[in-house]
Design a protein around this motif. Sequence first.
Motif, short mmCIF file in Angstrom:
data_model
loop_
_atom_site.label_atom_id
_atom_site.label_comp_id
_atom_site.label_asym_id
_atom_site.label_seq_id
_atom_site.Cartn_x
_atom_site.Cartn_y
_atom_site.Cartn_z
N ARG A 19 0.78 -1.41 0.05
CA ARG A 19 -0.22 -0.19 0.14
C ARG A 19 0.75 1.28 0.00
N GLN A 20 2.09 1.07 0.19
CA GLN A 20 3.04 2.42 0.36
C GLN A 20 4.15 2.01 -0.37
N THR A 41 1.48 6.74 -1.16
CA THR A 41 0.36 5.69 -0.43
C THR A 41 -0.85 5.65 -1.30
N HIS A 45 -4.89 4.66 -1.74
CA HIS A 45 -6.01 4.56 -1.31
C HIS A 45 -7.10 4.81 -2.32
N ASP A 46 -7.98 3.68 -2.20
CA ASP A 46 -9.00 3.56 -3.23
C ASP A 46 -8.54 3.75 -4.71
N ARG A 78 -6.14 5.12 -5.79
CA ARG A 78 -5.51 6.44 -6.19
C ARG A 78 -3.98 6.36 -5.42
#
Length: 392
Positions: free
Chosen positions: A285-286, A295, A297-298, A300
């Motif tokens: 995720r990162q 990062t 998220h969704d 993006r």
Amino acid sequence: MGHAGSASLTIAAQHIFDGIDMRGPGSVRIAQGRIERISFGETAGASIRLPRDAILAPGFIDIQVNGGGGVLLNDQPTEAGVRGIVEAHRKAGTTGCLPTLISDRSEVIERLAVAAETCLEIPGVLGFHLEGPALNRSRKGIHPDAEIRVPDRRDLAAIKSFGDRGRSIVTLAPECVPASMIDELIAAGLRIAAGHSDATAAEIGQAVDRGVSGVTHLFNAMSQLNAREPGLVGAALGDDRLFAGIICDGIHVDPTGLRVAFRCKGRDRLMLVTDAMPLAGTNDRQFMLQGREITLHDGRLTGRDGTLAGAHLTMIEAVRNAVALIGISLVDALVMASRTPASFLGLGSELGRIAPGYRADLVAFNPDFEVVDTWMSGVGSMGEASKASERG
């Protein structure tokens, strides 16, 4: 994953997109990494039979891929790094790509230049894409401000060396470099794309007259279309000489913008690209991008200030999204994922079609846009077959 380098094999499929039309049932005979024959209505004697619902198509070509499988090219501008990116994206149907280096120090460009010749022997590497460093700071996106510059002689020597490393691209802001530099890069064998640019439409027209032929991630990080100044967006939409890459993830460009681009450019000038980052093909995720935390998220990828940092996208997802978001046919989306980028790279007689004499770079996927298998001819220096990938 299949390999089509030295083996002879015949693939039977109910549905075959040959680069022009959806046809089938039929079979494709491969020998020495090339397509020897395509036969319709004939599937007997095939060594590989695809599931009934699978579609066999030319492999996808991604001209802008920064990373994948946990690898960022800027961090690993090496044979091992490039191999990791290629392997990650092959699982999503990409059989040809240009590993992409974003603006960085001279030493990083030079490291990739040293590794480039060996990297071209990796099946699937068609060349490289140097995105920067000659960009406009006002349209820098996630590129580090400190690394944006007009190339000096040292930079130019390294950049120009990519002119005979496959079919390589340089993205630059035409208004930020002397016109003679564009001439010099094109003379070295490079294709030039306008991007991260605040140019006027007139400046883009002059650059196209000099040989600039592409636009990098249309709509993003560029001068926009306004009533009395069309900018790079307007120039790209209005000039049929320009090919344009577009990030079809539903995040970088609104679906209405995607539809406008398709209506203006059509499938023969608009190319699907991923602009993928290291998280593609991973569950992470990162990641760190030149000292900055990025990062996911969704769907993006952003830095802490909210700036988009590339895309979390693969080519099979881009094809699926093009059908869903633009409302075009699967045939049109597949052309934008293979035949059009092949044409932009000057490889239209080698890649992007399933026809006798073409390289056996193929993808099979099902109606849920899940990749069933890929085959790669094995690509060394342009047009030369080398060792095929092992079954993965």
